[in-house]
Design a protein around this motif. Sequence first.
Motif, PDB file in Angstrom:
ATOM      1  N   THR A   1       0.991  -1.393  -0.094  1.00  0.00           N
ATOM      2  CA  THR A   1      -0.046  -0.114   0.128  1.00  0.00           C
ATOM      3  C   THR A   1       0.955   1.290  -0.137  1.00  0.00           C
ATOM      4  O   THR A   1       1.388   1.640   0.812  1.00  0.00           O
ATOM      5  CB  THR A   1      -1.073   0.022   1.393  1.00  0.00           C
ATOM      6  N   LEU A   2       1.133   1.958  -1.069  1.00  0.00           N
ATOM      7  CA  LEU A   2       1.924   2.954  -1.211  1.00  0.00           C
ATOM      8  C   LEU A   2       1.288   4.175  -0.721  1.00  0.00           C
ATOM      9  O   LEU A   2       1.944   5.183  -0.106  1.00  0.00           O
ATOM     10  CB  LEU A   2       2.378   3.320  -3.031  1.00  0.00           C
ATOM     11  N   VAL A   3       0.092   4.155  -0.925  1.00  0.00           N
ATOM     12  CA  VAL A   3      -0.967   5.460  -0.538  1.00  0.00           C
ATOM     13  C   VAL A   3      -2.024   4.904   0.115  1.00  0.00           C
ATOM     14  O   VAL A   3      -3.087   4.335  -0.444  1.00  0.00           O
ATOM     15  CB  VAL A   3      -1.033   6.635  -1.686  1.00  0.00           C
ATOM     16  N   PRO A   4      -2.377   5.010   1.354  1.00  0.00           N
ATOM     17  CA  PRO A   4      -3.589   4.858   1.937  1.00  0.00           C
ATOM     18  C   PRO A   4      -4.672   5.402   1.290  1.00  0.00           C
ATOM     19  O   PRO A   4      -4.918   6.745   1.133  1.00  0.00           O
ATOM     20  CB  PRO A   4      -3.367   4.770   3.502  1.00  0.00           C
ATOM     21  N   ALA A   5      -5.991   4.780   1.268  1.00  0.00           N
ATOM     22  CA  ALA A   5      -7.102   5.623   0.922  1.00  0.00           C
ATOM     23  C   ALA A   5      -7.479   6.974   1.848  1.00  0.00           C
ATOM     24  O   ALA A   5      -7.386   6.928   2.886  1.00  0.00           O
ATOM     25  CB  ALA A   5      -8.424   4.920   0.913  1.00  0.00           C
ATOM     26  N   GLY A   6      -7.567   8.111   1.162  1.00  0.00           N
ATOM     27  CA  GLY A   6      -7.851   9.489   1.838  1.00  0.00           C
ATOM     28  C   GLY A   6      -6.434   9.845   2.307  1.00  0.00           C
ATOM     29  O   GLY A   6      -6.778  11.191   2.660  1.00  0.00           O
ATOM     30  N   GLU A   7      -5.436   9.534   1.927  1.00  0.00           N
ATOM     31  CA  GLU A   7      -4.191  10.147   2.399  1.00  0.00           C
ATOM     32  C   GLU A   7      -3.652  11.183   1.405  1.00  0.00           C
ATOM     33  O   GLU A   7      -3.612  10.961   0.171  1.00  0.00           O
ATOM     34  CB  GLU A   7      -3.001   9.020   2.681  1.00  0.00           C
ATOM     35  N   THR A   8      -3.277  12.339   2.025  1.00  0.00           N
ATOM     36  CA  THR A   8      -2.653  13.254   1.266  1.00  0.00           C
ATOM     37  C   THR A   8      -1.325  13.037   0.514  1.00  0.00           C
ATOM     38  O   THR A   8      -0.354  12.609   1.550  1.00  0.00           O
ATOM     39  CB  THR A   8      -2.645  14.659   1.536  1.00  0.00           C
ATOM     40  N   VAL A   9      -1.116  12.885  -0.585  1.00  0.00           N
ATOM     41  CA  VAL A   9       0.251  12.478  -1.154  1.00  0.00           C
ATOM     42  C   VAL A   9       1.352  13.656  -1.202  1.00  0.00           C
ATOM     43  O   VAL A   9       2.257  13.529  -0.637  1.00  0.00           O
ATOM     44  CB  VAL A   9       0.054  12.150  -2.496  1.00  0.00           C
ATOM     45  N   MET A  10       0.744  15.032  -1.616  1.00  0.00           N
ATOM     46  CA  MET A  10       1.462  15.812  -1.418  1.00  0.00           C
ATOM     47  C   MET A  10       0.764  16.828  -1.625  1.00  0.00           C
ATOM     48  O   MET A  10      -0.470  16.999  -1.947  1.00  0.00           O
ATOM     49  CB  MET A  10       2.734  16.005  -2.238  1.00  0.00           C
ATOM     50  N   GLU A  11       1.171  18.348  -1.744  1.00  0.00           N
ATOM     51  CA  GLU A  11       0.528  19.581  -2.151  1.00  0.00           C
ATOM     52  C   GLU A  11       1.282  20.118  -3.295  1.00  0.00           C
ATOM     53  O   GLU A  11       2.331  20.097  -3.557  1.00  0.00           O
ATOM     54  CB  GLU A  11       0.740  20.774  -0.981  1.00  0.00           C
TER      55      GLU A  11
ATOM     56  N   THR B   1      -4.648  13.781  -3.593  1.00  0.00           N
ATOM     57  CA  THR B   1      -4.910  12.450  -2.903  1.00  0.00           C
ATOM     58  C   THR B   1      -5.518  11.727  -4.026  1.00  0.00           C
ATOM     59  O   THR B   1      -5.678  11.837  -5.471  1.00  0.00           O
ATOM     60  CB  THR B   1      -5.914  12.838  -1.677  1.00  0.00           C
ATOM     61  N   THR B   2      -5.875  10.333  -3.496  1.00  0.00           N
ATOM     62  CA  THR B   2      -6.397   9.570  -4.450  1.00  0.00           C
ATOM     63  C   THR B   2      -7.934   8.930  -4.097  1.00  0.00           C
ATOM     64  O   THR B   2      -8.507   9.345  -3.068  1.00  0.00           O
ATOM     65  CB  THR B   2      -5.639   8.037  -4.767  1.00  0.00           C
ATOM     66  N   GLU B   3      -8.654   8.453  -4.885  1.00  0.00           N
ATOM     67  CA  GLU B   3     -10.085   8.017  -4.608  1.00  0.00           C
ATOM     68  C   GLU B   3      -9.962   6.890  -3.780  1.00  0.00           C
ATOM     69  O   GLU B   3     -10.867   6.644  -2.899  1.00  0.00           O
ATOM     70  CB  GLU B   3     -10.884   7.702  -5.892  1.00  0.00           C
ATOM     71  N   GLY B   4      -9.050   6.074  -4.089  1.00  0.00           N
ATOM     72  CA  GLY B   4      -9.221   4.664  -3.324  1.00  0.00           C
ATOM     73  C   GLY B   4      -7.566   4.098  -2.766  1.00  0.00           C
ATOM     74  O   GLY B   4      -7.700   3.153  -2.420  1.00  0.00           O
ATOM     75  N   GLY B   5      -6.975   4.970  -2.683  1.00  0.00           N
ATOM     76  CA  GLY B   5      -5.523   4.721  -2.406  1.00  0.00           C
ATOM     77  C   GLY B   5      -4.655   3.827  -3.573  1.00  0.00           C
ATOM     78  O   GLY B   5      -5.408   3.834  -4.375  1.00  0.00           O
TER      79      GLY B   5
ATOM     80  N   THR C   1       2.314   1.694 -13.266  1.00  0.00           N
ATOM     81  CA  THR C   1       0.965   1.803 -12.864  1.00  0.00           C
ATOM     82  C   THR C   1       0.621   3.297 -12.606  1.00  0.00           C
ATOM     83  O   THR C   1       1.465   4.115 -11.953  1.00  0.00           O
ATOM     84  CB  THR C   1       0.847   1.253 -11.344  1.00  0.00           C
ATOM     85  N   VAL C   2      -0.423   4.005 -13.384  1.00  0.00           N
ATOM     86  CA  VAL C   2      -0.584   5.391 -13.253  1.00  0.00           C
ATOM     87  C   VAL C   2      -2.108   5.428 -12.590  1.00  0.00           C
ATOM     88  O   VAL C   2      -3.038   4.928 -13.054  1.00  0.00           O
ATOM     89  CB  VAL C   2      -0.744   5.591 -14.733  1.00  0.00           C
ATOM     90  N   THR C   3      -1.959   6.153 -11.383  1.00  0.00           N
ATOM     91  CA  THR C   3      -3.207   6.560 -10.774  1.00  0.00           C
ATOM     92  C   THR C   3      -3.772   8.025 -10.856  1.00  0.00           C
ATOM     93  O   THR C   3      -2.600   8.708 -10.447  1.00  0.00           O
ATOM     94  CB  THR C   3      -3.093   6.041  -9.492  1.00  0.00           C
ATOM     95  N   PRO C   4      -4.607   8.360 -11.197  1.00  0.00           N
ATOM     96  CA  PRO C   4      -5.130   9.854 -11.060  1.00  0.00           C
ATOM     97  C   PRO C   4      -5.024  10.447  -9.726  1.00  0.00           C
ATOM     98  O   PRO C   4      -5.356   9.471  -8.746  1.00  0.00           O
ATOM     99  CB  PRO C   4      -6.593   9.930 -11.830  1.00  0.00           C
ATOM    100  N   LEU C   5      -4.493  11.403  -9.364  1.00  0.00           N
ATOM    101  CA  LEU C   5      -4.494  12.319  -8.197  1.00  0.00           C
ATOM    102  C   LEU C   5      -5.539  13.522  -8.232  1.00  0.00           C
ATOM    103  O   LEU C   5      -5.598  14.323  -9.372  1.00  0.00           O
ATOM    104  CB  LEU C   5      -3.008  12.924  -7.903  1.00  0.00           C
ATOM    105  N   ILE C   6      -6.427  13.548  -7.422  1.00  0.00           N
ATOM    106  CA  ILE C   6      -7.474  14.568  -7.396  1.00  0.00           C
ATOM    107  C   ILE C   6      -7.181  15.304  -6.110  1.00  0.00           C
ATOM    108  O   ILE C   6      -6.492  15.401  -5.113  1.00  0.00           O
ATOM    109  CB  ILE C   6      -8.889  13.803  -7.050  1.00  0.00           C
TER     110      ILE C   6
END
Length: 384
Positions: free
Chosen positions: A274-284, A298-302, A348-353
């Motif tokens: 789990t690189l990014v838990p759901a709801g956690e802010t990755v950066m600003e 952040t991401t929708e589901g980690g 692996t590419v994940t949208p950040l919102i």
Amino acid sequence: MRAVWLWIATVLALAAPAQAFDTNATSAWVYDVQTGTVLMEKNADVPLPPASMSKLMTLTMLFEAIHDGRYTMESTFPVSVKAWRMGGSKMFVEPADTPTVGELINGIIVNSGNDACVVVAEGMAGTEEAFAERMTERAAQLGMTHTNLTNASGWPDPEHRMSMHDLGLLAAYMIREFPELYEKFSMTSYTYKGRVPSNANNRNPLLRLGTGEWVADGLKTGHTQEAGYGLVGSAIQDGRRIIFVISGLDSDRARAEESERIVNWAFREFSMNTLVPAGETVMEAPVWLGTESRVGLTTEGGVNVLVPIAVRDQVRVEVVYDGPIPAPIAMGDPIARLVVTVPGRPDTVTPLIAAADVPEAGFIGRMRGAVMQLGQRAISAVTG
């Protein structure tokens, strides 16, 4: 375009290096369901005789019909003389019988009943030939590009072919779309009307080989002289499911041993991170002309990534965006991408919102922002 490297090595568990794996099967496909990662493939897109593994397509047609409301588990089908006379593995239905859909499903899954497959084909399409055409057409719709079916049971035919990749895609579809019916693949024995066939016990060796660390729950064995011994299998460990398809083994013992080897390898040599838990802010990220100067990403589901243990220390994580990001920004807007690079595998590419709303600044705020931007450009011009 701006890229920011993130180092998240602390989430990658330490373990012994992964060992290279070479299956004894002539054709194989191994797949991690949660991440959609192909772990291993060998001649996976070669159309081969699937033997009874193609019964999964017959079951899929029936599962879809149940799901659509065309049949229930209590619906009945007549038994033709053709079905009764089928050779090979049988459920042992007779012309006077009217087996229910539920009974036929049991007979196909556990007994690998060729007779039961013909009953289903004739009941749904009138003739087995018409049913085979429907199956081939449906397979193509499901993305199975190396499948051509001429009968409902997998009876040897030079034109009856499926690739191991196609069988794996079919297994994933059945597990995803029909969870309540899929549970039947865990049945270990079945006898119709007290008739005790030699194949009353499910031939899937994985159902008897669980190590305690993982549990198997499907799907279908196959064997003919031309095809050798094969298996479409699935197992779960700690919520993680793998699907594998093998063909071309020279005995049922070899099939059992190779199946267990593949499952153990897939679970032991790849770690779910789990690189990014759901709801956690990755950066600003910086904001242009907004009421706030930065916005959280952040991401929708980690973000979960399957990593071969041998290269766990070579994983790179990058945030890519066009910045500064102009206001207004609405919470949930996709404004960046998280790119995870694992050696030897597709990124692996994940949208950040956006984690919050950032309205456009008022007149004074916009003027200050423009002045600051001009100042930065001037500094860049002097220092550049």
